[in-house]
Structures are given as C-alpha cells and as structure tokens.
Design an enzyme around this catalytic site. Sequence first.
Site, PDB file in Angstrom:
ATOM      1  N   GLN A 163     -19.334 -27.289  23.242  1.00  0.00           N
ATOM      2  CA  GLN A 163     -20.046 -26.502  24.261  1.00  0.00           C
ATOM      3  C   GLN A 163     -20.828 -25.386  23.592  1.00  0.00           C
ATOM      4  OE1 GLN A 163     -18.581 -23.109  25.312  1.00  0.00           O
ATOM      5  NE2 GLN A 163     -20.597 -22.738  26.221  1.00  0.00           N
ATOM      6  N   TYR A 186     -23.090 -22.061  23.825  1.00  0.00           N
ATOM      7  CA  TYR A 186     -23.688 -20.937  24.550  1.00  0.00           C
ATOM      8  C   TYR A 186     -25.046 -20.714  23.892  1.00  0.00           C
ATOM      9  CZ  TYR A 186     -19.838 -19.185  27.438  1.00  0.00           C
ATOM     10  OH  TYR A 186     -18.890 -19.029  28.418  1.00  0.00           O
ATOM     11  N   THR A 220     -24.061 -24.544  28.278  1.00  0.00           N
ATOM     12  CA  THR A 220     -23.656 -23.754  29.452  1.00  0.00           C
ATOM     13  C   THR A 220     -24.796 -22.805  29.809  1.00  0.00           C
ATOM     14  OG1 THR A 220     -21.323 -23.918  28.899  1.00  0.00           O
ATOM     15  CG2 THR A 220     -21.950 -22.086  30.331  1.00  0.00           C
ATOM     16  N   SER A 236     -20.564 -26.540  38.164  1.00  0.00           N
ATOM     17  CA  SER A 236     -19.608 -25.487  37.786  1.00  0.00           C
ATOM     18  C   SER A 236     -20.136 -24.121  38.194  1.00  0.00           C
ATOM     19  CB  SER A 236     -19.423 -25.523  36.254  1.00  0.00           C
ATOM     20  OG  SER A 236     -18.631 -24.432  35.816  1.00  0.00           O
ATOM     21  N   GLY A 282     -13.674 -26.097  38.443  1.00  0.00           N
ATOM     22  CA  GLY A 282     -13.511 -24.951  39.340  1.00  0.00           C
ATOM     23  C   GLY A 282     -12.387 -25.181  40.316  1.00  0.00           C
ATOM     24  N   ILE A 308      -9.427 -26.646  40.077  1.00  0.00           N
ATOM     25  CA  ILE A 308      -8.562 -27.841  40.068  1.00  0.00           C
ATOM     26  C   ILE A 308      -7.143 -27.418  39.660  1.00  0.00           C
ATOM     27  CG2 ILE A 308      -8.110 -30.099  39.005  1.00  0.00           C
ATOM     28  CD1 ILE A 308     -10.690 -30.429  40.412  1.00  0.00           C
ATOM     29  N   ARG A 309      -6.225 -27.478  40.622  1.00  0.00           N
ATOM     30  CA  ARG A 309      -4.826 -27.115  40.359  1.00  0.00           C
ATOM     31  C   ARG A 309      -3.858 -28.197  40.820  1.00  0.00           C
ATOM     32  NH1 ARG A 309      -7.722 -24.079  38.386  1.00  0.00           N
ATOM     33  NH2 ARG A 309      -7.918 -21.829  38.654  1.00  0.00           N
ATOM     34  N   GLY A 328     -10.055 -25.853  33.576  1.00  0.00           N
ATOM     35  CA  GLY A 328     -10.208 -24.560  32.902  1.00  0.00           C
ATOM     36  C   GLY A 328      -8.860 -23.880  32.789  1.00  0.00           C
TER      37      GLY A 328
HETATM   38  C1  LIG Z   1     -10.525 -17.640  30.200  1.00  0.00           C
HETATM   39  C2  LIG Z   1     -11.749 -18.475  30.408  1.00  0.00           C
HETATM   40  C3  LIG Z   1     -12.691 -18.583  29.390  1.00  0.00           C
HETATM   41  C4  LIG Z   1     -13.829 -19.385  29.579  1.00  0.00           C
HETATM   42  N1  LIG Z   1     -14.715 -19.546  28.542  1.00  0.00           N
HETATM   43  C5  LIG Z   1     -15.746 -20.409  28.684  1.00  0.00           C
HETATM   44  C6  LIG Z   1     -16.577 -20.715  27.575  1.00  0.00           C
HETATM   45  O1  LIG Z   1     -16.384 -20.226  26.469  1.00  0.00           O
HETATM   46  N2  LIG Z   1     -17.605 -21.586  27.786  1.00  0.00           N
HETATM   47  C7  LIG Z   1     -17.847 -22.170  29.011  1.00  0.00           C
HETATM   48  O2  LIG Z   1     -18.793 -22.951  29.154  1.00  0.00           O
HETATM   49  N3  LIG Z   1     -17.050 -21.897  30.064  1.00  0.00           N
HETATM   50  C8  LIG Z   1     -16.011 -21.066  29.922  1.00  0.00           C
HETATM   51  N4  LIG Z   1     -15.171 -20.845  30.980  1.00  0.00           N
HETATM   52  C9  LIG Z   1     -15.375 -21.592  32.234  1.00  0.00           C
HETATM   53  C10 LIG Z   1     -14.629 -22.931  32.204  1.00  0.00           C
HETATM   54  O3  LIG Z   1     -15.224 -23.836  31.302  1.00  0.00           O
HETATM   55  C11 LIG Z   1     -14.635 -23.600  33.582  1.00  0.00           C
HETATM   56  O4  LIG Z   1     -15.953 -23.688  34.054  1.00  0.00           O
HETATM   57  C12 LIG Z   1     -13.759 -22.872  34.620  1.00  0.00           C
HETATM   58  O5  LIG Z   1     -12.639 -22.270  34.012  1.00  0.00           O
HETATM   59  C13 LIG Z   1     -13.297 -23.864  35.666  1.00  0.00           C
HETATM   60  O6  LIG Z   1     -12.556 -23.222  36.655  1.00  0.00           O
HETATM   61  P1  LIG Z   1     -10.939 -23.216  36.699  1.00  0.00           P
HETATM   62  O7  LIG Z   1     -10.521 -22.260  35.651  1.00  0.00           O
HETATM   63  O8  LIG Z   1     -10.643 -22.739  38.068  1.00  0.00           O
HETATM   64  O9  LIG Z   1     -10.465 -24.617  36.416  1.00  0.00           O
HETATM   65  C14 LIG Z   1     -14.038 -20.047  30.816  1.00  0.00           C
HETATM   66  C15 LIG Z   1     -13.082 -19.916  31.829  1.00  0.00           C
HETATM   67  C16 LIG Z   1     -11.947 -19.161  31.630  1.00  0.00           C
HETATM   68  C17 LIG Z   1     -10.925 -19.087  32.730  1.00  0.00           C
END
Ligand SMILES: Cc1cc2nc3c(=O)[nH]c(=O)nc-3n(C[C@H](O)[C@H](O)[C@H](O)COP(=O)(O)O)c2cc1C
Length: 387
Positions: A127, A129, A155, A274, A308, A310-311, A330
């Site tokens: 991924q 940035y 992203t 997302s 987003g 998913i639990r 995530g």
């Molecule tokens: C602690 C944390 C760090 C994250 N870091 C990144 C990241 O470095 N790059 C990215 O594309 N998304 C990042 N995300 C977003 C996740 O890839 C994802 O979109 C999101 O966590 C999904 O939601 P969920 O946590 O409810 O499953 C991060 C999310 C969390 C919770």
Amino acid sequence: MTRTVNIDDLRRRARRRLPRVVFDFLDGGAEDEVTLRRNRQAYEDIRLTPRILKGGTVDLSIDLFGQKFASPFMIGPTGLNGIYWPKGDLHLAGAAEDAGIGFAVSTASNSSMEEIAQRSGGPLWFQLYPWGKEAFSRALIDRASEAGYSALIITVDSLVGGKRERDLRHGFAHEITMSAPIVLDGLMHPGWLKSVWLSNNRPRLQNLVAFLGERASDKELADFTRSQRNPHFSWEDVRRIRKQWNGPLLIKGIMCAEDALRARQEGADGVIVSNHGGRQLDGAPATIDVIGDIAGQLDKDAKILLDGGIRRGSDTVKALALGAHGVLLGRAPLYGLAAHGREGVAQALSILEDELRRTMIFVGCQSVRDLGAQHIAAMKTGVAGPG
Ligand SMILES: Cc1cc2nc3c(=O)[nH]c(=O)nc-3n(C[C@H](O)[C@H](O)[C@H](O)COP(=O)(O)O)c2cc1C
C-alpha cells in the site's frame, strides 16, 4: 478470565494491555466519530434471509488477480503495527499466511517491506501513501516490485490527515511524545512497556529509513512523514504510477460510483471502497451504504473490495451480497495482535471465518462467489441497494 468468543472480546483485552494513547490510536476515528459508529450501525440495519435445508458445506475461497485466497478476507494496510506488539507486521503476515489469505503492507509499516516479503510465503500487496514528490513513490514502487509484491494499492483518502481528536489530546502524531501522564500510563501497562517500549524492537518507520539513513531518530522519521503529505496528488499521478507498476493496481478510499469509474478509466484493476475506518472525513457514509451503487455501475472485470467496520462474519456476507468480491480487515486483527500477538491475530481470523461459514449455511449459500441481492431480506433506508 472470560473466554474470547468474538472480536469485541479481543478489543476489550487489547484495551487492558495497551496504554491509553496506543489504544486510542488503534480504536479512534475522526472528529465526532460519526462515520466510525455508522460503519458498524449500517451492518445492523441490514437483514439477511434465512434459507433452510440447502446443505451444510460451503466454499469460502475467492480468486483475486489469479491468486487463490482461502476466504474472502484480507488483512488490510495499517501503519505502526509495531506499537501493539514487537514485530507486529511479521505476526500479521504470518497469521494471514497460515489462514491462506493476503496481507497488505502499509508504507508506514514498522518492519521493512523487504523483511516482510523475505519472512512470509503468503500473498502480499503493498500500500502506497502517495507522499512527497514523484521520486518518493517511484522509489517505493520499485522496491515493492523488486521484493515480489503482487499488487499495489494507492490510498487516496489521506491527502490531508483526519482530525483525530483522541490522538490530538494525547499529543500523538506518528510518534509517542513522552509526557508525565503518558509515562504514568506506560508504567501501569508493564507488559506492553517491557515488550514494546523498553525493548530493542521499538517501532520505527522502516520503509522510510532508506530515505533518511539508518541513524535517523524516531522524531526525524515522524517529522519526515508529516512533511511528506502531498495535497496536490491527482489523477495525473495515478496515470504515471499506472505506467510504472506492471501488476494489478487498486485505488483505496473510493466512496462513490463516479470516482470508481474514473479509477477504471485511469487503468486501475480494482477499487477499495473505504472511508479509512472513519479516521478521515467524519460524516462520510458507511462503506456498506455505498457499495451497492458502486458495484452496480462498475464493469464486471473490475475487482471491488470493501473495508470499514467488519467485526462479524455476517458483515462479510452482507458486503459480498451487495457486490464486493472480498473485504479488508483493519482493526479486527489489530485487536487480536494487541491482545495476544500472533496468536491473537490467528484467533481474530478464525472467529471471523467460523462466523462466516455459519452465516453461509444459515442463508443457504454454498459459495461466497454466489452471494447476491437474493440473500438480503431488508435494508433500512439510506442504504443503497444492489444496482
Ligand atoms: C490503526 C490504523 C492504522 C491505519 N493505517 C493505514 C495505513 O497505513 N494505510 C492505509 O491505507 N490505511 C490505513 N488504515 C485504514 C485501514 O486500512 C482500513 O481502511 C480501516 O481500518 C478499515 O476499517 P476497520 O478498522 O473498521 O476494519 C489504518 C487504520 C487503522 C485502524
């Protein structure tokens, strides 16, 4: 101690083991956390249709870009995984490999993408940035290609940082700034303090070390990360990256059909629907609210993933029934990691897989690839149905 039976149990265990500043970084969202809550609530607003006596075996496997995954889950990209457990990225990669699913390595990982690739035999995606100038992403993409990453995710929802007020209150921004309350909190969580903070494995942004040199301090790396945000990143840059990267390309952070169609026009092979787990634009809809419309308008060759909130395994059934081909996890595996290391990640994945398998049998569907609108009984208004 009570038994761990669901993801929320792992979350509670993680909260006990981590200092507040670390737990809040993992758990929190932007501003009033409306989108964070909506990501969960929206699943509760959808009902599934039970179907009976259709057989008790199910095939959970999916195919993404010619790679077989044992189930429709993938561990999504998250930064700073080493602040929960030493070498967190390696544990996530290892547990994903054992479960036969993929792992997406973040630009902000705490083990270098090369080390993760060397130590893992499972499908790995990188991924990106799109920080900094062109040279920054060019160098990272070349490294990902060299290290054997099979797909690239860009992203695009983080051109500016979300206003995460829990982090602001703790003074947390890519690094932990020591203050009296934080030191005290650390002392009250000795397990974490000893294994993460006082060990040789103190987390660093290892992918970025190459840009600043081995001797760069945590502060320099964090300052570098903050200075690299590029609010001018545009579709033109996506086109440039498309030319550089030969493998499958996905755009992460898509929340409407128009942007999804544009991503396809610019050569993306797939989109990740997302809202960054409610950590960026507060007030954005839940991803499950918009997946139906996006899936309805994209061509059938486009791969559509969603994340987003998913639990539960049943959340995955709902997402796939509304048009996703797979889901990214995530926080769910991170709660496991923070609670029990690699074993906790394995536990999170196994809980979700078990719930998914049961739900598939309850809705009478033999393959996750056959899920569709017929499996949805009702949706509260505000949720766009399958197109
Ligand atoms: C602690 C944390 C760090 C994250 N870091 C990144 C990241 O470095 N790059 C990215 O594309 N998304 C990042 N995300 C977003 C996740 O890839 C994802 O979109 C999101 O966590 C999904 O939601 P969920 O946590 O409810 O499953 C991060 C999310 C969390 C919770």
